[in-house]
Design a protein around this motif. Structure first.
Motif, short mmCIF file in Angstrom:
data_model
loop_
_atom_site.label_atom_id
_atom_site.label_comp_id
_atom_site.label_asym_id
_atom_site.label_seq_id
_atom_site.Cartn_x
_atom_site.Cartn_y
_atom_site.Cartn_z
N GLY A 1 0.51 -1.27 -0.33
CA GLY A 1 -0.10 -0.22 -0.18
C GLY A 1 0.49 0.96 -0.06
O GLY A 1 0.74 2.27 -0.70
N VAL A 2 1.82 1.09 0.66
CA VAL A 2 2.72 2.65 0.73
C VAL A 2 3.86 2.50 -0.39
O VAL A 2 3.54 3.84 -0.65
N ILE A 3 3.90 1.57 -1.39
CA ILE A 3 4.57 2.10 -2.60
C ILE A 3 3.60 2.28 -3.49
O ILE A 3 4.11 3.27 -4.37
N ILE A 4 2.08 1.76 -2.94
CA ILE A 4 1.25 2.33 -4.35
C ILE A 4 0.74 3.21 -4.00
O ILE A 4 1.06 4.36 -5.00
N ALA A 5 1.26 3.86 -2.79
CA ALA A 5 0.59 6.00 -2.64
C ALA A 5 1.93 6.55 -3.24
O ALA A 5 1.08 7.30 -3.75
N PHE A 6 2.84 5.61 -3.22
CA PHE A 6 4.49 7.01 -3.68
C PHE A 6 4.27 6.76 -4.79
O PHE A 6 4.79 7.77 -5.57
N ALA A 7 3.74 5.82 -5.82
CA ALA A 7 4.28 5.52 -7.04
C ALA A 7 2.83 6.97 -7.59
O ALA A 7 3.34 7.02 -8.73
N ALA A 8 1.91 5.99 -7.05
CA ALA A 8 1.05 7.46 -7.23
C ALA A 8 0.87 8.70 -7.36
O ALA A 8 1.15 9.54 -8.45
N LEU A 9 1.75 8.94 -6.02
CA LEU A 9 2.35 10.63 -6.12
C LEU A 9 3.24 10.78 -6.89
O LEU A 9 3.25 12.12 -7.98
N ILE A 10 3.80 10.39 -7.47
CA ILE A 10 5.15 10.72 -7.73
C ILE A 10 5.04 10.68 -8.97
O ILE A 10 5.21 11.27 -9.63
N GLY A 11 4.44 9.49 -9.61
CA GLY A 11 4.42 8.89 -11.06
C GLY A 11 3.06 10.32 -10.89
O GLY A 11 3.18 10.70 -12.75
N GLY A 12 1.90 10.32 -10.79
CA GLY A 12 1.40 11.50 -10.81
C GLY A 12 1.72 13.14 -11.49
O GLY A 12 1.66 13.75 -12.93
N ASN A 13 3.15 13.52 -10.24
CA ASN A 13 3.32 14.54 -10.19
C ASN A 13 4.40 14.93 -12.08
O ASN A 13 4.17 15.63 -12.30
N TYR A 14 4.60 13.71 -12.01
CA TYR A 14 5.57 13.36 -13.01
C TYR A 14 5.15 13.59 -14.84
O TYR A 14 5.03 14.39 -15.07
N LEU A 15 3.97 12.85 -14.73
CA LEU A 15 2.79 12.70 -15.60
C LEU A 15 1.81 14.69 -15.94
O LEU A 15 2.14 14.98 -17.48
N GLU A 16 1.88 15.34 -14.69
CA GLU A 16 2.46 16.58 -15.06
C GLU A 16 3.22 17.40 -15.85
O GLU A 16 2.84 18.71 -15.88
N GLY A 17 4.09 16.64 -15.50
CA GLY A 17 5.58 17.60 -15.97
C GLY A 17 6.37 18.33 -14.93
O GLY A 17 7.23 19.01 -15.38
N GLY A 18 5.97 17.84 -14.17
CA GLY A 18 6.58 17.94 -12.90
C GLY A 18 7.77 17.50 -11.96
O GLY A 18 7.78 15.95 -12.21
N ALA A 19 9.03 18.16 -11.62
CA ALA A 19 9.48 17.25 -10.81
C ALA A 19 10.19 16.23 -9.96
O ALA A 19 8.92 16.75 -8.50
N TRP A 20 10.43 15.19 -9.13
CA TRP A 20 9.92 14.74 -7.89
C TRP A 20 10.25 15.27 -6.66
O TRP A 20 9.46 15.63 -6.15
N HIS A 21 11.61 16.32 -7.42
CA HIS A 21 11.81 17.05 -6.21
C HIS A 21 11.80 18.16 -5.26
O HIS A 21 11.42 19.24 -4.59
N LEU A 22 10.00 18.68 -6.51
CA LEU A 22 9.01 19.83 -6.25
C LEU A 22 8.28 19.62 -5.28
O LEU A 22 7.85 20.36 -4.10
N LEU A 23 8.54 17.90 -4.82
CA LEU A 23 7.29 17.38 -3.34
C LEU A 23 8.00 17.45 -2.63
O LEU A 23 7.30 17.36 -1.38
N ILE A 24 9.58 17.76 -2.67
CA ILE A 24 10.25 17.91 -0.95
C ILE A 24 10.13 19.50 -0.58
O ILE A 24 11.08 19.89 -1.03
N ASN A 25 10.33 19.27 0.28
CA ASN A 25 10.22 20.89 1.39
C ASN A 25 10.41 21.35 2.36
O ASN A 25 9.08 20.61 3.19
N TYR A 26 11.36 20.90 3.38
CA TYR A 26 11.26 20.87 5.06
C TYR A 26 11.13 21.55 5.74
O TYR A 26 10.81 20.95 6.64
N PRO A 27 10.93 23.31 5.16
CA PRO A 27 9.79 23.19 6.26
C PRO A 27 8.81 23.12 6.35
O PRO A 27 7.77 23.37 7.73
N ALA A 28 7.96 23.30 4.83
CA ALA A 28 6.51 22.35 4.82
C ALA A 28 6.51 21.11 6.21
O ALA A 28 5.28 20.81 6.46
N ALA A 29 7.53 20.70 5.61
CA ALA A 29 7.24 18.81 6.06
C ALA A 29 7.42 19.26 7.44
O ALA A 29 6.69 18.74 8.89
#
Length: 246
Positions: free
Chosen positions: A8-36
């Motif tokens: 389930g964790v793998i599917i969830a991460f794959a969906a988020l990162i894959g969806g972001n990639y298909l939208e033309g975004g880079a995976w590192h754009l989802l990483i933000n330490y202050p927000a975390a």
């Protein structure tokens, strides 16, 4: 190890990162330490504030069930109970006394001790069923800690977004600093919603499912012990308890 949780964790991460990639975004754009920090720290802090100490400690203890569920098999337990009934028929209830010292589970230990002590069957049932209900309530409350995190996370994500927008307004005249501030705003909202719906709420529901499984297993033990106390035939006990295998 619970493979479904990992899947389930793998599917969830794959969906988020894959969806972001298909939208033309880079995976590192989802990483933000202050927000975390804002979302994870704020969510955990809010949940800790509302939770009594004993419930919090129990929640930490049962968290391991997400990956390593409690191990017990109904079929094996039924065979164990039938073995107890054979001993009781041959040697009497006192013959079960030798089993108490080697038994590790406190619930089973308590039930066997009452059988050996000659406690009336209905009293045994009343005491053990009360123990089941109290443990179930305690563990359900502990699972509720993660549900409360799921409730707070989206709101804390919005707080993070507001903080980011405040920074945006503070640097409105400096375009170079607007990007990081806007990133905190949007990524914090994403973290809050994802934390709640992909982790906290599923974890709470999985823990509750394990709590229910334990309660059913304990009820199986109670029915078996009462049957032994009533002197029922071992074969009849096995037939009666077979319904728990459905």
């Amino acid at each position: 190890m619970d493979g479904l949780t990992i899947l389930g964790v793998i599917i969830a991460f794959a969906a988020l990162i894959g969806g972001n990639y298909l939208e033309g975004g880079a995976w590192h754009l989802l990483i933000n330490y202050p927000a975390a920090l804002i979302v994870f720290g704020g969510t955990i802090g809010a949940a800790v504030i509302q939770t009594p100490k004993n419930i919090l400690l129990r929640a930490i203890h049962i968290f391991k069930w997400v990956l390593s569920p409690p191990k017990f098999q109904q079929k094996k337990t039924i065979k164990q109970i039938v073995g107890w009934s054979n001993i009781a028929r041959k040697r009497g209830l006192l013959g079960l006394d030798n089993l108490i010292g080697s038994e590790k589970d406190p619930f089973i230990k308590k039930g066997l001790q009452m059988l050996v002590d000659g406690v009336p069957p209905e009293k045994i049932r009343g005491i053990l069923e009360q123990d089941i209900e109290l443990l179930r309530q305690h563990d359900t409350s502990a699972a509720g800690f993660f549900e409360s995190m799921g409730g707070y996370a989206p709101t804390v994500g919005i707080i993070g977004a507001v903080i980011g927008l405040i920074h945006v307004m503070g640097h409105i005249g400096n375009p170079e600093e607007l990007g990081p501030a806007l990133a905190i705003a949007f990524v914090a909202t994403l973290y809050g919603v994802a934390l709640a719906n992909l982790f906290c709420l599923p974890i709470a529901n999985k823990l509750r499912a394990h709590v229910d499984r334990i309660a059913v297993w304990q009820k199986l033990l109670v029915d078996g012990m009462i049957a032994i106390a009533d002197g029922e035939n071992p074969k009849n006990i096995e037939a009666k308890l077979s319904g728990y295998l459905l």
